[in-house]
Motif scaffolding. Structure first.
Motif, PDB file in Angstrom:
ATOM      1  N   THR A 184     -11.855  -5.424  -3.994  1.00 38.82           N
ATOM      2  CA  THR A 184     -10.339  -5.738  -4.377  1.00 38.82           C
ATOM      3  C   THR A 184      -9.773  -5.825  -5.361  1.00 38.82           C
ATOM      4  OG1 THR A 184     -10.266  -6.287  -2.190  1.00 38.82           O
ATOM      5  CG2 THR A 184      -7.927  -7.196  -3.541  1.00 38.82           C
ATOM      6  N   MET A 185     -10.042  -6.496  -6.813  1.00 36.50           N
ATOM      7  CA  MET A 185      -9.751  -6.864  -7.931  1.00 36.50           C
ATOM      8  C   MET A 185      -9.930  -5.387  -8.665  1.00 36.50           C
ATOM      9  SD  MET A 185     -11.423  -8.661 -10.301  1.00 36.50           S
ATOM     10  CE  MET A 185     -13.227  -8.596 -10.216  1.00 36.50           C
ATOM     11  N   THR A 186     -11.185  -4.330  -8.457  1.00 33.30           N
ATOM     12  CA  THR A 186     -11.261  -3.503  -9.268  1.00 33.30           C
ATOM     13  C   THR A 186     -10.296  -2.079  -8.710  1.00 33.30           C
ATOM     14  OG1 THR A 186     -12.869  -2.583  -7.964  1.00 33.30           O
ATOM     15  CG2 THR A 186     -13.565  -3.975 -10.020  1.00 33.30           C
ATOM     16  N   MET A 187     -10.439  -1.925  -7.495  1.00 31.90           N
ATOM     17  CA  MET A 187      -9.490  -0.710  -7.173  1.00 31.90           C
ATOM     18  C   MET A 187      -8.492  -0.718  -7.211  1.00 31.90           C
ATOM     19  SD  MET A 187     -12.239   1.423  -6.119  1.00 31.90           S
ATOM     20  CE  MET A 187     -13.076   0.973  -7.241  1.00 31.90           C
ATOM     21  N   VAL A 188      -7.628  -2.167  -6.823  1.00 35.31           N
ATOM     22  CA  VAL A 188      -6.220  -1.968  -7.241  1.00 35.31           C
ATOM     23  C   VAL A 188      -5.508  -2.328  -8.492  1.00 35.31           C
ATOM     24  CG1 VAL A 188      -4.068  -3.787  -6.895  1.00 35.31           C
ATOM     25  CG2 VAL A 188      -5.696  -3.116  -5.114  1.00 35.31           C
ATOM     26  N   LEU A 261     -13.442   2.457   4.049  1.00 35.98           N
ATOM     27  CA  LEU A 261     -12.049   2.204   4.362  1.00 35.98           C
ATOM     28  C   LEU A 261     -10.672   0.933   3.913  1.00 35.98           C
ATOM     29  CD1 LEU A 261     -13.010   1.430   8.118  1.00 35.98           C
ATOM     30  CD2 LEU A 261     -10.891   3.378   7.170  1.00 35.98           C
ATOM     31  N   LEU A 262     -11.390   0.086   2.738  1.00 37.01           N
ATOM     32  CA  LEU A 262     -11.423  -0.698   2.193  1.00 37.01           C
ATOM     33  C   LEU A 262     -10.653   0.085   0.772  1.00 37.01           C
ATOM     34  CD1 LEU A 262     -10.611  -3.694   1.852  1.00 37.01           C
ATOM     35  CD2 LEU A 262     -12.853  -4.292   1.070  1.00 37.01           C
ATOM     36  N   ILE A 263     -11.606   0.263   0.601  1.00 39.21           N
ATOM     37  CA  ILE A 263     -11.725   1.408  -0.964  1.00 39.21           C
ATOM     38  C   ILE A 263     -10.383   1.761  -0.722  1.00 39.21           C
ATOM     39  CG2 ILE A 263     -12.166   3.295  -2.330  1.00 39.21           C
ATOM     40  CD1 ILE A 263     -15.578   1.716  -1.857  1.00 39.21           C
ATOM     41  N   LEU A 264     -10.209   2.604   0.248  1.00 38.54           N
ATOM     42  CA  LEU A 264      -8.809   3.610   0.133  1.00 38.54           C
ATOM     43  C   LEU A 264      -7.862   3.006   0.133  1.00 38.54           C
ATOM     44  CD1 LEU A 264      -9.981   6.875   3.146  1.00 38.54           C
ATOM     45  CD2 LEU A 264      -9.975   6.387   0.443  1.00 38.54           C
ATOM     46  N   ALA A 265      -8.281   1.514   0.943  1.00 42.00           N
ATOM     47  CA  ALA A 265      -6.363   0.731   0.963  1.00 42.00           C
ATOM     48  C   ALA A 265      -6.010   0.462   0.062  1.00 42.00           C
ATOM     49  CB  ALA A 265      -6.772   0.021   2.541  1.00 42.00           C
ATOM     50  N   ASN A 266      -7.455  -0.198  -0.237  1.00 37.82           N
ATOM     51  CA  ASN A 266      -6.763  -0.884  -2.082  1.00 37.82           C
ATOM     52  C   ASN A 266      -6.361   0.173  -2.957  1.00 37.82           C
ATOM     53  OD1 ASN A 266      -7.140  -3.336  -1.198  1.00 37.82           O
ATOM     54  ND2 ASN A 266      -9.533  -3.533  -1.696  1.00 37.82           N
ATOM     55  N   LEU A 267      -6.822   1.142  -2.943  1.00 37.54           N
ATOM     56  CA  LEU A 267      -6.735   2.192  -4.049  1.00 37.54           C
ATOM     57  C   LEU A 267      -4.616   3.343  -4.259  1.00 37.54           C
ATOM     58  CD1 LEU A 267      -9.595   4.964  -4.475  1.00 37.54           C
ATOM     59  CD2 LEU A 267      -8.745   2.754  -6.173  1.00 37.54           C
ATOM     60  N   THR A 268      -4.473   3.198  -2.781  1.00 38.05           N
ATOM     61  CA  THR A 268      -2.692   3.447  -2.103  1.00 38.05           C
ATOM     62  C   THR A 268      -2.046   2.491  -3.216  1.00 38.05           C
ATOM     63  OG1 THR A 268      -3.593   2.483   0.018  1.00 38.05           O
ATOM     64  CG2 THR A 268      -3.728   4.791  -0.052  1.00 38.05           C
ATOM     65  N   LEU A 269      -3.014   1.318  -2.359  1.00 34.24           N
ATOM     66  CA  LEU A 269      -2.372   0.262  -2.730  1.00 34.24           C
ATOM     67  C   LEU A 269      -1.750  -0.328  -3.932  1.00 34.24           C
ATOM     68  CD1 LEU A 269      -0.718  -3.005  -2.351  1.00 34.24           C
ATOM     69  CD2 LEU A 269      -2.435  -3.407  -2.678  1.00 34.24           C
ATOM     70  N   GLY A 270      -2.993   0.420  -5.281  1.00 32.14           N
ATOM     71  CA  GLY A 270      -2.786   0.155  -6.270  1.00 32.14           C
ATOM     72  C   GLY A 270      -1.630   1.648  -6.760  1.00 32.14           C
ATOM     73  N   LEU A 271      -1.913   2.449  -5.992  1.00 32.34           N
ATOM     74  CA  LEU A 271      -1.014   3.555  -6.660  1.00 32.34           C
ATOM     75  C   LEU A 271       0.567   3.527  -6.142  1.00 32.34           C
ATOM     76  CD1 LEU A 271      -2.347   6.776  -5.310  1.00 32.34           C
ATOM     77  CD2 LEU A 271      -2.726   6.057  -7.531  1.00 32.34           C
ATOM     78  N   LEU A 272       0.847   2.264  -5.132  1.00 34.18           N
ATOM     79  CA  LEU A 272       2.311   2.108  -5.273  1.00 34.18           C
ATOM     80  C   LEU A 272       2.511   1.634  -5.941  1.00 34.18           C
ATOM     81  CD1 LEU A 272       5.229   2.034  -3.214  1.00 34.18           C
ATOM     82  CD2 LEU A 272       3.454   0.086  -2.029  1.00 34.18           C
ATOM     83  N   ILE A 273       1.427   0.398  -6.577  1.00 34.45           N
ATOM     84  CA  ILE A 273       2.093  -0.318  -7.497  1.00 34.45           C
ATOM     85  C   ILE A 273       2.195   0.193  -8.833  1.00 34.45           C
ATOM     86  CG2 ILE A 273       1.507  -1.971  -9.544  1.00 34.45           C
ATOM     87  CD1 ILE A 273      -0.101  -3.519  -6.650  1.00 34.45           C
ATOM     88  N   SER A 274       1.485   1.808  -8.896  1.00 24.81           N
ATOM     89  CA  SER A 274       1.588   1.931 -10.278  1.00 24.81           C
ATOM     90  C   SER A 274       3.078   2.894 -10.459  1.00 24.81           C
ATOM     91  CB  SER A 274       0.841   3.134 -10.099  1.00 24.81           C
ATOM     92  OG  SER A 274       0.754   3.646 -11.730  1.00 24.81           O
ATOM     93  N   LEU A 345      -8.515   0.291  12.707  1.00 22.96           N
ATOM     94  CA  LEU A 345      -6.770   0.747  12.937  1.00 22.96           C
ATOM     95  C   LEU A 345      -6.223  -0.274  11.712  1.00 22.96           C
ATOM     96  CD1 LEU A 345      -6.888   2.542  14.738  1.00 22.96           C
ATOM     97  CD2 LEU A 345      -6.028   1.478  16.316  1.00 22.96           C
ATOM     98  N   ALA A 346      -6.585  -1.025  11.784  1.00 21.39           N
ATOM     99  CA  ALA A 346      -5.599  -2.252  10.746  1.00 21.39           C
ATOM    100  C   ALA A 346      -5.750  -1.517   9.171  1.00 21.39           C
ATOM    101  CB  ALA A 346      -5.757  -3.634  10.747  1.00 21.39           C
ATOM    102  N   LEU A 347      -7.391  -1.524   8.748  1.00 22.55           N
ATOM    103  CA  LEU A 347      -7.303  -0.419   7.716  1.00 22.55           C
ATOM    104  C   LEU A 347      -6.504   1.415   7.316  1.00 22.55           C
ATOM    105  CD1 LEU A 347     -10.727  -2.078   6.656  1.00 22.55           C
ATOM    106  CD2 LEU A 347      -8.763  -2.580   5.215  1.00 22.55           C
ATOM    107  N   VAL A 348      -6.607   1.768   8.162  1.00 19.15           N
ATOM    108  CA  VAL A 348      -6.453   2.822   8.417  1.00 19.15           C
ATOM    109  C   VAL A 348      -4.591   3.425   7.883  1.00 19.15           C
ATOM    110  CG1 VAL A 348      -6.365   4.903   9.656  1.00 19.15           C
ATOM    111  CG2 VAL A 348      -8.168   3.905   9.560  1.00 19.15           C
ATOM    112  N   GLY A 349      -4.228   2.235   9.160  1.00 22.98           N
ATOM    113  CA  GLY A 349      -2.772   2.027   9.203  1.00 22.98           C
ATOM    114  C   GLY A 349      -2.167   1.684   7.954  1.00 22.98           C
ATOM    115  N   PHE A 350      -2.857   0.861   7.577  1.00 18.66           N
ATOM    116  CA  PHE A 350      -2.821   0.206   5.676  1.00 18.66           C
ATOM    117  C   PHE A 350      -1.998   1.673   4.723  1.00 18.66           C
ATOM    118  CE2 PHE A 350      -3.101  -1.597   1.566  1.00 18.66           C
ATOM    119  CZ  PHE A 350      -2.081  -2.581   1.972  1.00 18.66           C
ATOM    120  N   THR A 351      -3.584   2.019   4.977  1.00 16.31           N
ATOM    121  CA  THR A 351      -3.680   2.827   4.005  1.00 16.31           C
ATOM    122  C   THR A 351      -2.895   4.746   3.743  1.00 16.31           C
ATOM    123  OG1 THR A 351      -6.140   2.478   4.212  1.00 16.31           O
ATOM    124  CG2 THR A 351      -5.189   4.770   3.347  1.00 16.31           C
TER     125      THR A 351
END
Length: 367
Positions: A184-188, A261-274, A345-351
């Motif tokens: 979470t810390m690094t990917m975001v 699943l967590l990596i993809l969720a955090n990466l997409t969250l980081g992209l939104l922040i970016s 399902l929650a992680l896929v939906g979040f991503t």
């Protein structure tokens, strides 16, 4: 020192801070968030542990004992069970944290002074295990759970049986969670500064001139960091097994799939922040604003069951919350991802939501 020039610099910094709305929000937001989290959301006195009760006796005494257990507030029934095997399956799937078994010959055991009740506990969380032990201190039939060894009035104790971490080693619970915290810390952070860095270095002009679509650019930004995330997962997993003897009872493939699943969720969250931040410093500030609730509310540091209901709803939005359930279920309880499908399902939906928002917000422009 020229006080006039010094005052001019102070005014300049204050005006710049006023124009930087994200920094201004952090000045107020971070203290308020920490006060609310530590003062309201975090509670070490566990109550309302998800439980199921298999009352095979069905007598007035067994029903009275169940009511006494529920009256303590330590457990809250969320599922029905008839046999200990059903309770074990629920524990393995993470549906409950505590299972209570009252055998069919409960009354005879109670009179004879033998073990009358078993409390099955998911010991992968040592705090939950300690809270469930409180049930062993309950009286049975008006007598103490720890009666004298002789005498006709002796009553059998309530026996607490801990699974998945009988030694109560903290590392068994902490190390799987550390995989999620580090990712979470690094990917975001990595992807949070990705688009902003392109602007600051002048590379955005080159990207604008290319035929790349917004989707291609975003996905291309994510994939290299996904590989880095898998490398970090391997390092933490290997060190945890070697140094702390953390077991992997489930499939190693499921461990990596949950990590992806967590990596993809955090990466997409980081992209939104970016896409929202204007500078790398702002991106790091926003990342911290996401990272702090993830650490405190996901169940990594403090028990999830001890949080108020409203905070638990908020925690369900965090990817780390679902990953902790997945990784601990697979590594410690031997569950499969298929059995933990709601969190998958929650992680896929979040991503999907975060990626859609990031692509829609991104514009191949310099402004």
């Amino acid at each position: 020192m020229n006080w006039r020039r010094l005052w001019a610099i102070v005014l300049k910094e204050m005006r710049q801070m006023r124009r930087d709305r994200i920094t201004l929000a952090m000045i107020i937001g971070i203290p308020v968030m920490q006060l609310v989290l530590f003062g309201y959301a975090i509670n070490l006195n566990l109550r309302g542990l998800d439980a199921a009760i298999a009352d095979q006796a069905g007598t007035a005494g067994s029903r009275a004992l169940v009511m006494d257990m529920l009256a303590t507030g330590v457990i809250e029934p969320v599922a029905e069970a008839r046999t200990p095997r059903q309770l074990m399956e629920m524990l393995r799937r993470g549906e409950i944290s505590v299972g209570v078994v009252i055998p069919a010959d409960f009354e005879r055991r109670r009179i004879d002074g033998r073990e009358a009740v078993q409390v099955l506990v998911d010991g992968s969380d040592t705090v939950v295990q300690a809270a469930a032990i409180q049930l062993a201190q309950m009286p049975i039939g008006g007598a103490s759970a720890n009666p004298p060894s002789t005498g006709p009035a002796a009553r059998a104790p309530i026996n607490v049986v801990s699974f998945y971490n009988p030694e109560r080693r903290s590392a068994v619970n902490i190390v799987p969670g550390l995989i999620g915290v580090i990712l979470t810390m690094t990917m975001v952070l990595f992807t949070g500064v990705a688009i902003v860095r392109e602007r600051e270095r002048g590379n955005m002009e080159l990207l604008i001139a290319t035929p790349l679509s917004r989707s291609e650019l975003m996905v291309g930004k994510v994939l290299p960091y996904a590989v880095i995330g898998l490398v970090q997962t391997t390092v933490v997993l290997a060190l945890g097994m070697w140094l702390f003897r953390v077991p992997v009872h489930g499939s190693l493939l499921d461990v990596y799939l949950a990590s992806v699943l967590l990596i993809l969720a955090n990466l997409t969250l980081g992209l939104l922040i970016s896409t929202r931040a204007q500078t790398q410093f702002q991106a790091m500030q926003m990342t911290f604003f996401v990272f702090l609730p993830s650490i405190l509310l996901s169940g990594f540091m403090f028990p999830f069951a001890g949080m108020p209901t409203v905070v638990q709803w908020l925690s369900e939005v965090l990817p780390l919350t679902h990953f902790l359930r997945l990784i601990r279920g697979v590594m410690l309880r031997g569950a499969s991802l298929w059995e933990l499908w709601p969190d998958v399902l929650a992680l896929v939906g979040f991503t999907a939501v975060m990626m859609t928002l990031a692509i829609s917000r991104f514009r191949k422009r310099l402004d």
